[in-house]
Design an enzyme around this catalytic site. Structure first.
Site, PDB file in Angstrom:
ATOM      1  N   TYR A   5      -7.141 -28.481  39.510  1.00 51.05           N
ATOM      2  CA  TYR A   5      -6.304 -29.541  38.889  1.00 51.05           C
ATOM      3  C   TYR A   5      -6.535 -31.015  39.472  1.00 51.05           C
ATOM      4  O   TYR A   5      -5.268 -31.422  40.258  1.00 51.05           O
ATOM      5  CB  TYR A   5      -4.741 -29.078  38.844  1.00 51.05           C
ATOM      6  CG  TYR A   5      -4.526 -27.620  38.374  1.00 51.05           C
ATOM      7  CD1 TYR A   5      -5.414 -27.106  37.431  1.00 51.05           C
ATOM      8  CD2 TYR A   5      -3.382 -26.867  38.684  1.00 51.05           C
ATOM      9  CE1 TYR A   5      -5.298 -25.770  37.045  1.00 51.05           C
ATOM     10  CE2 TYR A   5      -3.324 -25.575  38.005  1.00 51.05           C
ATOM     11  CZ  TYR A   5      -4.340 -25.291  37.448  1.00 51.05           C
ATOM     12  OH  TYR A   5      -3.835 -23.663  36.910  1.00 51.05           O
TER      13      TYR A   5
ATOM     14  N   SER B  46       0.628 -20.703  30.807  1.00 54.05           N
ATOM     15  CA  SER B  46       0.805 -21.169  29.570  1.00 54.05           C
ATOM     16  C   SER B  46       1.804 -20.380  28.801  1.00 54.05           C
ATOM     17  O   SER B  46       1.678 -20.284  27.584  1.00 54.05           O
ATOM     18  CB  SER B  46      -0.494 -21.410  28.850  1.00 54.05           C
ATOM     19  OG  SER B  46      -1.515 -22.467  29.585  1.00 54.05           O
TER      20      SER B  46
ATOM     21  N   LEU C 135       4.340 -21.247  27.644  1.00 56.66           N
ATOM     22  CA  LEU C 135       4.974 -21.707  26.068  1.00 56.66           C
ATOM     23  C   LEU C 135       3.916 -22.251  25.194  1.00 56.66           C
ATOM     24  O   LEU C 135       3.986 -23.273  24.255  1.00 56.66           O
ATOM     25  CB  LEU C 135       5.864 -23.218  26.455  1.00 56.66           C
ATOM     26  CG  LEU C 135       7.009 -22.890  27.278  1.00 56.66           C
ATOM     27  CD1 LEU C 135       7.349 -24.059  28.122  1.00 56.66           C
ATOM     28  CD2 LEU C 135       8.151 -22.244  26.805  1.00 56.66           C
ATOM     29  N   GLY C 136       2.696 -21.564  25.219  1.00 54.90           N
ATOM     30  CA  GLY C 136       1.638 -21.741  24.267  1.00 54.90           C
ATOM     31  C   GLY C 136       0.965 -23.210  24.440  1.00 54.90           C
ATOM     32  O   GLY C 136       0.729 -23.741  23.572  1.00 54.90           O
TER      33      GLY C 136
ATOM     34  N   PHE D 271       2.998 -25.557  22.333  1.00 55.41           N
ATOM     35  CA  PHE D 271       3.317 -25.298  21.025  1.00 55.41           C
ATOM     36  C   PHE D 271       4.686 -24.543  20.631  1.00 55.41           C
ATOM     37  O   PHE D 271       5.423 -24.896  19.815  1.00 55.41           O
ATOM     38  CB  PHE D 271       2.330 -24.436  20.531  1.00 55.41           C
ATOM     39  CG  PHE D 271       1.828 -24.594  18.911  1.00 55.41           C
ATOM     40  CD1 PHE D 271       2.881 -24.660  17.986  1.00 55.41           C
ATOM     41  CD2 PHE D 271       0.762 -24.951  18.547  1.00 55.41           C
ATOM     42  CE1 PHE D 271       2.618 -24.784  16.868  1.00 55.41           C
ATOM     43  CE2 PHE D 271       0.233 -25.104  17.324  1.00 55.41           C
ATOM     44  CZ  PHE D 271       1.265 -25.131  16.267  1.00 55.41           C
TER      45      PHE D 271
HETATM   46  N1  LIG Z   1      -4.911 -19.454  35.994  1.00 58.87           N
HETATM   47  C1  LIG Z   1      -5.280 -20.307  35.018  1.00 58.87           C
HETATM   48  O1  LIG Z   1      -6.489 -20.424  34.556  1.00 58.87           O
HETATM   49  C2  LIG Z   1      -4.382 -21.229  34.539  1.00 58.87           C
HETATM   50  C3  LIG Z   1      -4.633 -21.868  33.260  1.00 58.87           C
HETATM   51  C4  LIG Z   1      -3.727 -22.678  32.681  1.00 58.87           C
HETATM   52  C5  LIG Z   1      -2.472 -23.020  33.108  1.00 58.87           C
HETATM   53  N2  LIG Z   1      -2.213 -22.372  34.598  1.00 58.87           N
HETATM   54  C6  LIG Z   1      -0.819 -22.537  35.237  1.00 58.87           C
HETATM   55  O2  LIG Z   1       0.169 -22.141  34.126  1.00 58.87           O
HETATM   56  C7  LIG Z   1       1.084 -23.398  33.996  1.00 58.87           C
HETATM   57  C8  LIG Z   1       1.919 -23.376  32.763  1.00 58.87           C
HETATM   58  O3  LIG Z   1       0.851 -23.651  31.771  1.00 58.87           O
HETATM   59  P1  LIG Z   1       0.616 -24.815  30.949  1.00 58.87           P
HETATM   60  O4  LIG Z   1       1.063 -25.974  31.525  1.00 58.87           O
HETATM   61  O5  LIG Z   1      -0.761 -24.722  30.512  1.00 58.87           O
HETATM   62  O6  LIG Z   1       1.348 -24.671  29.451  1.00 58.87           O
HETATM   63  P2  LIG Z   1       2.900 -24.519  29.047  1.00 58.87           P
HETATM   64  O7  LIG Z   1       3.737 -24.121  30.105  1.00 58.87           O
HETATM   65  O8  LIG Z   1       2.945 -23.069  28.179  1.00 58.87           O
HETATM   66  O9  LIG Z   1       3.070 -25.514  28.210  1.00 58.87           O
HETATM   67  C9  LIG Z   1       3.275 -27.100  29.167  1.00 58.87           C
HETATM   68  C10 LIG Z   1       3.322 -27.939  27.829  1.00 58.87           C
HETATM   69  O10 LIG Z   1       4.507 -27.826  27.247  1.00 58.87           O
HETATM   70  C11 LIG Z   1       5.484 -29.099  27.419  1.00 58.87           C
HETATM   71  N3  LIG Z   1       6.804 -28.634  27.663  1.00 58.87           N
HETATM   72  C12 LIG Z   1       7.227 -27.845  28.521  1.00 58.87           C
HETATM   73  N4  LIG Z   1       8.564 -27.635  28.553  1.00 58.87           N
HETATM   74  C13 LIG Z   1       9.001 -28.199  27.125  1.00 58.87           C
HETATM   75  C14 LIG Z   1       9.996 -28.226  26.692  1.00 58.87           C
HETATM   76  N5  LIG Z   1      11.165 -27.713  26.954  1.00 58.87           N
HETATM   77  N6  LIG Z   1      10.192 -28.771  25.521  1.00 58.87           N
HETATM   78  C15 LIG Z   1       9.111 -29.328  25.161  1.00 58.87           C
HETATM   79  N7  LIG Z   1       7.948 -29.500  25.549  1.00 58.87           N
HETATM   80  C16 LIG Z   1       7.753 -28.780  26.814  1.00 58.87           C
HETATM   81  C17 LIG Z   1       4.869 -29.965  28.398  1.00 58.87           C
HETATM   82  O11 LIG Z   1       5.084 -31.141  28.255  1.00 58.87           O
HETATM   83  P3  LIG Z   1       5.630 -32.157  29.336  1.00 58.87           P
HETATM   84  O12 LIG Z   1       5.063 -32.224  30.736  1.00 58.87           O
HETATM   85  O13 LIG Z   1       5.672 -33.494  28.571  1.00 58.87           O
HETATM   86  O14 LIG Z   1       6.984 -31.663  29.334  1.00 58.87           O
HETATM   87  C18 LIG Z   1       3.372 -29.483  28.715  1.00 58.87           C
HETATM   88  O15 LIG Z   1       2.717 -30.188  27.466  1.00 58.87           O
HETATM   89  C19 LIG Z   1       0.234 -24.518  34.379  1.00 58.87           C
HETATM   90  O16 LIG Z   1       0.904 -25.643  34.886  1.00 58.87           O
HETATM   91  C20 LIG Z   1      -0.661 -24.059  35.342  1.00 58.87           C
HETATM   92  O17 LIG Z   1      -0.191 -24.178  36.917  1.00 58.87           O
HETATM   93  C21 LIG Z   1      -2.919 -21.483  35.081  1.00 58.87           C
END
Ligand SMILES: NC(=O)c1ccc[n+]([C@@H]2O[C@H](COP(=O)([O-])OP(=O)(O)OC[C@H]3O[C@@H](n4cnc5c(N)ncnc54)[C@H](OP(=O)(O)O)[C@@H]3O)[C@@H](O)[C@H]2O)c1
Length: 320
Positions: free
Chosen positions: A56, A197, A199-200, A203
């Site tokens: 990252y 991910s 929270l999709g 999404f």
């Molecule tokens: N092992 C792997 O290969 C892998 C792959 C992907 C992710 N990850 C890990 O998993 C973590 C989480 O996954 P992710 O960040 O991909 O996806 P996520 O948590 O499903 O979603 C993140 C997105 O949702 C928005 N968001 C979060 N809370 C919100 C809320 N309450 N209301 C409106 N929007 C909201 C964030 O925007 P804002 O920032 O603008 O709030 C961001 O754009 C990552 O940070 C990473 O550490 C690991």
């Protein structure tokens, strides 16, 4: 916040963690300041599990996380990951793992990493060699717990025989259910699970936009779940979930996280956000209890997950 135990080696974290990827990768321009205040807020509200990776930003994200947790480092669990090359190939050769760990310790400004994940299984390096290298790092006190990401049953079993695996991290949310086929192996081996991910990719928060409205550096501009045909169906499912959440005085993001927590005691989701306010909202999910009727209604809305593949053809990990 309640705590949960991941694996059988002593790893304990808050029931909801924090994922830092979006601070500097995948979702448009970096925002170190927003990320730092989000991390501080998460800690203030009881989060003790922070997830980053070498990939990252090749050190940039680890620097932000290291700096942000400095004042409470010993009270929290910090996870990072190795295994990608800069052109997004795989490299889990032992010498590369050792080099990445030294870099991560420097970027994080820490003397040890709590959880070290292999980010992706490397088909060119036997998993026993990877597990053996992590074992050496654990014996040297540089790492505490071993994790795998996007690994299948055979890989987990073989790794576990060399160095016990505490946790598997893979995408899992109301939209992405495929990983449930791995749960029997996790139960059998006593391995915890971290849904990424959750929270999709945003999404499942009701704030999403059309693919064309995201900037080019934001993966949602090309993610299949945002493409016409899938997008409308995912929006409609999210609308119905939002309606259900409202009957419980909750937001759809909280419902999505509470659903994950309800899938098993071994599960710790790591939602990501660059906003302290949204972190506060997400953490509120730990107080939301879903009834059997709620779970039945969710199953009616999304019986097998959302619409559209989570990665393009060729990027989908193979779970061996
Ligand atoms: N092992 C792997 O290969 C892998 C792959 C992907 C992710 N990850 C890990 O998993 C973590 C989480 O996954 P992710 O960040 O991909 O996806 P996520 O948590 O499903 O979603 C993140 C997105 O949702 C928005 N968001 C979060 N809370 C919100 C809320 N309450 N209301 C409106 N929007 C909201 C964030 O925007 P804002 O920032 O603008 O709030 C961001 O754009 C990552 O940070 C990473 O550490 C690991």
């Amino acid at each position: 916040m309640q705590t949960r135990t991941l694996g059988t080696q002593g790893l304990t974290t808050s029931a909801i963690g924090y994922g830092s990827m979006g601070i500097s990768f995948a979702y448009g321009a970096a925002d170190a300041a927003g990320g730092s205040s989000a991390i501080q807020r998460a800690y203030d509200l009881g989060v003790t599990f922070f997830d980053t990776a070498e990939m990252y930003g090749w050190g940039e994200n680890e620097k932000v996380v290291g700096q942000a947790v400095k004042g409470f480092r010993d009270e929290v669990v910090v996870a990072t990951k190795f295994g990608f090359t800069r052109d997004y190939g795989f490299d889990s050769r032992p010498e590369h793992i050792r080099e990445v760990v030294e870099n991560s310790l420097r970027y994080l400004s820490m003397d040890h990493i709590d959880v070290l994940y292999q980010h992706r299984v490397d088909p060119n390096v036997p998993i026993e060699d990877v597990a053996g290298t992590v074992k050496e790092l654990i014996d040297a006190g540089k790492v505490k717990y071993f994790g795998l990401s996007e690994a299948g049953p055979e890989t987990m079993r073989r790794a576990h025989a060399v160095q016990p695996v505490s946790v598997l991290q893979t995408e899992y949310s109301l939209f992405e259910r495929d990983v449930e086929v791995l749960f029997p192996t996790l139960n059998e081996l006593g391995i915890g699970f971290v849904p990424y991910s959750p929270l999709g990719r945003g999404f499942l928060t009701g704030t999403t936009k059309l693919a064309s409205e995201y900037e080019e550096a934001d993966m949602r501009s090309w993610d299949a779940r945002w493409q016409p045909g899938n997008f409308e169906k995912n929006v409609e499912a999210t609308r119905q979930l939002t309606e259900l959440a409202a009957t419980k005085d909750a937001t759809v993001a909280q419902l999505a996280l509470a659903w994950l927590l309800a899938q098993g005691e071994h599960i710790v989701p790591i939602p990501g956000s660059r906003s302290a306010k949204r972190v506060e909202e997400n953490i509120g999910a730990a107080r939301l209890t879903l009834t059997a009727a709620d779970l039945t209604r969710i199953k009616e809305i999304l019986p097998t997950g959302g619409f559209g593949s989570r990665y393009p053809e060729g990027m989908n990990p193979n779970w061996h």
